[in-house]
Write a protein that holds these residues in place. Sequence first.
Motif, short mmCIF file in Angstrom:
data_model
loop_
_atom_site.label_atom_id
_atom_site.label_comp_id
_atom_site.label_asym_id
_atom_site.label_seq_id
_atom_site.Cartn_x
_atom_site.Cartn_y
_atom_site.Cartn_z
N PRO A 42 -75.97 -3.49 -68.67
CA PRO A 42 -76.32 -2.29 -69.44
C PRO A 42 -76.07 -2.54 -70.93
N ASP A 43 -76.62 -1.67 -71.76
CA ASP A 43 -76.38 -1.79 -73.20
C ASP A 43 -74.93 -1.51 -73.55
N ALA A 44 -74.30 -0.68 -72.74
CA ALA A 44 -72.87 -0.38 -72.88
C ALA A 44 -72.37 0.11 -71.53
N MET A 45 -71.07 0.02 -71.36
CA MET A 45 -70.47 0.59 -70.16
C MET A 45 -69.45 1.63 -70.61
N GLU A 46 -69.44 2.76 -69.91
CA GLU A 46 -68.48 3.80 -70.22
C GLU A 46 -67.44 3.78 -69.10
N ILE A 47 -66.21 3.48 -69.47
CA ILE A 47 -65.16 3.44 -68.47
C ILE A 47 -64.30 4.69 -68.59
N ILE A 78 -61.05 -5.44 -69.43
CA ILE A 78 -62.50 -5.53 -69.21
C ILE A 78 -63.18 -6.21 -70.39
N LYS A 79 -62.78 -5.86 -71.60
CA LYS A 79 -63.38 -6.46 -72.80
C LYS A 79 -63.23 -7.98 -72.79
N ASN A 80 -62.13 -8.47 -72.28
CA ASN A 80 -61.89 -9.90 -72.23
C ASN A 80 -62.73 -10.61 -71.17
N ARG A 81 -63.37 -9.85 -70.27
CA ARG A 81 -64.11 -10.47 -69.17
C ARG A 81 -65.61 -10.23 -69.21
N VAL A 82 -66.09 -9.31 -70.05
CA VAL A 82 -67.54 -9.09 -70.18
C VAL A 82 -67.89 -8.89 -71.65
N ASP A 83 -69.06 -9.36 -72.01
CA ASP A 83 -69.52 -9.19 -73.39
C ASP A 83 -70.51 -8.04 -73.45
N ILE A 84 -70.03 -6.86 -73.07
CA ILE A 84 -70.83 -5.64 -73.09
C ILE A 84 -70.00 -4.60 -73.85
N PRO A 85 -70.60 -3.91 -74.79
CA PRO A 85 -69.85 -2.88 -75.51
C PRO A 85 -69.23 -1.86 -74.56
N ALA A 139 -57.97 -1.19 -78.75
CA ALA A 139 -57.98 -1.99 -77.52
C ALA A 139 -59.33 -2.66 -77.29
N GLY A 140 -60.36 -2.24 -78.05
CA GLY A 140 -61.65 -2.91 -77.94
C GLY A 140 -62.84 -2.02 -77.63
N ALA A 141 -62.65 -0.73 -77.46
CA ALA A 141 -63.78 0.17 -77.24
C ALA A 141 -64.59 0.31 -78.53
N VAL A 142 -65.91 0.40 -78.41
CA VAL A 142 -66.74 0.62 -79.60
C VAL A 142 -66.97 2.11 -79.84
N GLY A 143 -66.71 2.91 -78.81
CA GLY A 143 -66.88 4.35 -78.93
C GLY A 143 -66.02 5.10 -77.95
N VAL A 144 -65.81 6.38 -78.24
CA VAL A 144 -65.00 7.25 -77.39
C VAL A 144 -65.77 8.54 -77.19
#
Length: 193
Positions: free
Chosen positions: A129-134, A146-153, A172-177
């Motif tokens: 996906p273009d991004a993943m929302e966790i 997760i950021k350390n294991r996938v190159d998806i925003p 922690a590495g999220a691009v958005g909230v």
Amino acid sequence: MENIRNVLRDYPVIPACRTREQFANALDSEAKVIFVLEANIVDYKEKIQAVQDRGKYAFIHFDLISGMAQDDAALEYLKETADPTGIITTRKNLIAKARKLGMNTIQRMFLIDTTSIASAINMARQTRPDAMEIMPGIAPKVIRAIKNRVDIPIITGGLITESAEIDMAIRAGAVGVSLSKQRLWNYRYQKDE
């Protein structure tokens, strides 16, 4: 839409709207991206158009459009009739279909234990996906893992009620909230210089 990382760089807070009041306030906020979490077959076009008319990016939670099936044909209909920036969905088959239709995709994943984290990573690697929302968003440790294991925003959301939690998620590495607390929609994250 340009890369989601770039869109969220200066303003990473994403209003997540369920009510009409929230939606109206989100339109007036400084946010560049709006998540439409509640819509129905009667009003989804109007909501998407209102976001676009403000020069913002509309992501609609496809799984929650009341009165519309959550299948490939309905996704094609959504694209043809309203052309949102993209969709949010938990369904990996819809991610693939939306990408084929030229839509941006955000795969929403609920993380409750280490097994669900591994599953989310594997699914993201498959669907791209273009991004993943966790969710929930109050776990910076999980965002980093997760950021350390996938190159998806990564966008995070759920249970965020304080500006300090926005800061922790981004550090922690999220691009958005994404969040529904309207008092935080105009919060500006201060980057460390």
